[in-house]
Design an enzyme around this catalytic site. Structure first.
Site, mmCIF file in Angstrom:
data_model
loop_
_atom_site.group_PDB
_atom_site.id
_atom_site.type_symbol
_atom_site.label_atom_id
_atom_site.label_comp_id
_atom_site.label_asym_id
_atom_site.label_seq_id
_atom_site.Cartn_x
_atom_site.Cartn_y
_atom_site.Cartn_z
ATOM 1 N N ASN A 147 0.851 -1.105 0.112
ATOM 2 C CA ASN A 147 0.197 0.127 0.061
ATOM 3 C C ASN A 147 0.897 1.402 -0.098
ATOM 4 O O ASN A 147 0.277 2.306 -0.614
ATOM 5 C CB ASN A 147 -1.063 -0.201 1.397
ATOM 6 C CG ASN A 147 -0.413 -0.283 2.557
ATOM 7 O OD1 ASN A 147 0.702 -0.643 2.727
ATOM 8 N ND2 ASN A 147 -1.038 0.386 3.614
ATOM 9 N N GLY A 207 1.656 -5.446 7.953
ATOM 10 C CA GLY A 207 0.413 -6.027 7.061
ATOM 11 C C GLY A 207 -0.864 -6.287 7.554
ATOM 12 O O GLY A 207 -1.205 -5.678 8.689
ATOM 13 N N SER A 208 -1.545 -7.518 7.710
ATOM 14 C CA SER A 208 -2.702 -7.625 8.047
ATOM 15 C C SER A 208 -2.561 -8.589 9.567
ATOM 16 O O SER A 208 -1.672 -9.037 9.600
ATOM 17 C CB SER A 208 -3.597 -8.627 7.307
ATOM 18 O OG SER A 208 -2.968 -9.882 6.937
ATOM 19 N N GLU A 237 3.382 -4.085 12.704
ATOM 20 C CA GLU A 237 2.377 -2.976 12.346
ATOM 21 C C GLU A 237 1.193 -3.534 11.795
ATOM 22 O O GLU A 237 1.455 -3.697 10.302
ATOM 23 C CB GLU A 237 3.356 -1.753 11.137
ATOM 24 C CG GLU A 237 4.444 -1.233 11.849
ATOM 25 C CD GLU A 237 3.939 -0.019 12.888
ATOM 26 O OE1 GLU A 237 2.774 0.122 13.124
ATOM 27 O OE2 GLU A 237 5.059 0.447 13.394
ATOM 28 N N LEU A 238 -0.005 -3.497 12.266
ATOM 29 C CA LEU A 238 -0.958 -4.637 11.720
ATOM 30 C C LEU A 238 -2.228 -3.533 11.345
ATOM 31 O O LEU A 238 -2.034 -2.413 11.006
ATOM 32 C CB LEU A 238 -1.290 -5.524 12.592
ATOM 33 C CG LEU A 238 0.198 -6.311 12.969
ATOM 34 C CD1 LEU A 238 -0.312 -7.387 14.033
ATOM 35 C CD2 LEU A 238 0.641 -6.942 11.912
ATOM 36 N N CYS A 263 -3.451 1.742 6.615
ATOM 37 C CA CYS A 263 -3.612 1.312 7.908
ATOM 38 C C CYS A 263 -4.437 2.128 8.881
ATOM 39 O O CYS A 263 -5.302 1.765 9.773
ATOM 40 C CB CYS A 263 -2.405 0.668 8.504
ATOM 41 S SG CYS A 263 -1.143 1.733 8.637
ATOM 42 N N GLU A 312 -11.494 -4.750 8.905
ATOM 43 C CA GLU A 312 -10.818 -3.693 8.130
ATOM 44 C C GLU A 312 -11.153 -3.464 6.750
ATOM 45 O O GLU A 312 -10.882 -4.427 6.000
ATOM 46 C CB GLU A 312 -9.342 -3.671 8.184
ATOM 47 C CG GLU A 312 -8.402 -2.512 7.637
ATOM 48 C CD GLU A 312 -7.074 -2.470 7.832
ATOM 49 O OE1 GLU A 312 -6.514 -3.477 8.224
ATOM 50 O OE2 GLU A 312 -6.357 -1.494 8.162
#
Ligand code: NAD
Length: 476
Positions: free
Chosen positions: A152, A228-229, A250-251, A284, A381
């Site tokens: 992203n 990511g997720s 970092e989710l 995010c 999300e």
């Protein structure tokens, strides 16, 4: 016009091209044209990268802060020179408007320059002891890092994954998303061109699960850094736990935006609507659940819808485009599913709710309101160009809705009431909060979440700290 570059991996200083390796087709999401074939790493490639990362760490850990700073500053200068080309490449791979991609290059420039300074301030301390004794606390680089960055922010994410570890004295094996490889290679190449030793920064691509299992299965890797997720993050943390590796995660998020009735509605909308459609909502920290006080709800919905319908969607390389296509075909599919489910459960659709055209992964900027809390989109999300606007009466209800989900990455509040600002800042379970502002990131500020949004930080002194371990030496 910038040509899309050749694709390769960078392993131990060598540009490794496809040969007889498996490949991944890189596609322009605006046109669905194939841009290039990306080589995917074999187990032997990954082993070679691990050996080099181990060697690279043993030398780079002994580099002086000034040497590290010179590399980071040199790379920042090269990125400024190459900004237009890199931004065009990112737009070709990922779809975002050129101007957004260019801002992303400059974000990496700012981060590298910040860490060039910050790595010269890695301090230890000596403890007070009786005469003749000393205890010294030192900070050392954690070791070789396996870093996984998503599609992203094809430039910004690799910049974050490389900047702090290199400043700390670590080596890095970067696996950025196979969908946006040339952007990541451009960031790493700037560092190598500025003098980073070739075994300190490497880039591999592959089948994500194969690469992560291989790298995290090696004792050489001492830290996992993942963006990511949440679902993939949990899986990778389990792999890292086997060897007790350090993690920075970092989710996902599901950004609540609390809007109270003491604001100027038009002024707020002029800021929050463009923020929603930045990068087609594939962010995010995207503002997603608008929790609006009921007295201003109708005018908020009307103004949001009017501004949304005016967003100019198209190929990010064209002039005046405000929103590009989504980055891959999975995202418009997800939008159809989530918006379809919300409508079926009684949510109202005011704008969008459909794909645009039949070429490229375009999805119209969308507005939903009065969506029940059990709808999928209220819990998952959305990662797309959809705003959900729901009315609430009391401050406590609004705070409860903001905290309802297991995510806690970014939240926003719009109110002129100083007492309320303080209460919200204390009560919202979030890593980052914007008060009357959608700006929640900066090179010098820690970026990260709580709860299912992960742990650890990137950026700021905290991002450097996450790449260091503490040692205490007690001398007789
Ligand atoms: P995904 O969850 O499979 O992939 C997300 C990222 O993780 C990709 O970059 C992918 O290459 C990587 N990945 C996946 N499996 C991996 C593995 N086993 N080892 C290492 N890396 C792995 O699916 P997706 O369709 O790309 O994205 C789906 C969702 O992920 C989005 O809807 C969004 O919620 C989330 N996401 C979050 C961010 C973020 O910035 N936090 C970025 C991209 C995607």
């Amino acid at each position: 016009m910038t040509a899309y570059p050749e694709l390769y991996m960078i392993i131990d200083g060598e540009r490794v091209s496809a040969g007889d390796r498996r490949t991944h087709k890189v596609v322009n999401p605006a046109t669905q044209e194939t841009l290039g074939e990306l080589p995917l790493a074999s187990a032997a490639d990954l082993d070679r990268a691990l050996v080099a990362a181990d060697r690279g760490f043993r030398t780079w850990r002994n580099s002086t802060p000034q040497e590290r700073a010179a590399v980071l500053q040199g790379a920042a200068r090269l990125l400024v020179e190459r900004a237009d080309d890199l931004a065009r490449i990112a737009t070709m791979e990922q779809g975002k408007p050129f101007q957004e991609a260019r801002i992303e290059v400059m974000m990496v420039v700012g981060l590298f320059n910040f860490y060039a300074g910050e790595c010269q301030r890695i301090y230890g301390r000596s403890l007070v002891r009786p005469a003749g004794q000393r205890s010294i606390v030192t900070r050392e680089p954690v070791g070789p890092v396996a870093a996984f960055s998503p599609w992203n922010f094809p430039l910004g994410n690799p910049g974050r994954k490389l900047g702090a570890p290199i400043a700390a004295g670590c080596s890095v094996i970067l696996k950025s998303a196979e969908e946006t490889p040339a952007s990541a290679l451009g960031i790493l190449q700037a560092l190598l061109d500025a003098g980073l030793p070739s075994d300190v920064g490497q880039a591999v691509f592959g089948v994500p699960d194969e690469v992560s299992r291989h790298l995290l299965g090696s004792p050489i890797i001492r830290k996992l850094s993942f963006t990511g997720s949440t679902v993939v993050g949990k899986h990778l943390m389990k792999l890292a736990a086997e060897d007790m590796k350090r993690t920075t995660m970092e989710l996902g998020g599901h950004g609540p935006v609390l809007v109270f009735d003491d604001v100027d509605v038009d002024q707020v909308l002029d800021t929050v609507v463009p923020a929603k459609y930045r990068n087609a909502g594939q962010v995010c920290v995207s503002p997603t659940r608008y929790i609006v006080q009921e007295d201003i709800f109708d005018s908020f919905v009307a103004g949001f819808t009017e501004r949304t319908k005016a967003v100019k969607v198209g190929n990010g390389l064209d002039q005046g485009i405000q929103m590009g296509p989504m980055a891959n075909p999975r995202r418009p599919d997800a939008m159809e599913r989530l918006i379809g489910d919300a409508k079926a459960r009684g949510g109202k659709l005011h704008a969008g709710g459909e794909r645009i055209g039949n070429q490229g992964y375009y999805y119209a900027p969308s507005v939903l309101s009065e969506v029940p809390l059990d709808a999928e989109i209220m819990n998952e999300e959305p990662f797309g160009p959809v705003a959900i606007l729901n009315p609430f009466r009391a401050e406590e209800e609004m705070i409860a809705e903001a905290n309802r989900l297991p995510y806690g990455l970014a939240a926003y509040v719009w109110t002129a009431n100083a007492r309320r600002q303080k209460t919200i800042a204390r009560e919202i379970e979030t890593g980052m909060l914007g008060i009357n502002s959608m700006m929640i990131a900066g090179a010098d500020a820690p970026f990260g979440g709580v709860k299912w949004s992960g742990h650890g930080h990137e950026d700021g002194p905290e991002g450097l700290d996450a790449c260091l371990v503490t040692k205490v030496v007690h001398e007789a």
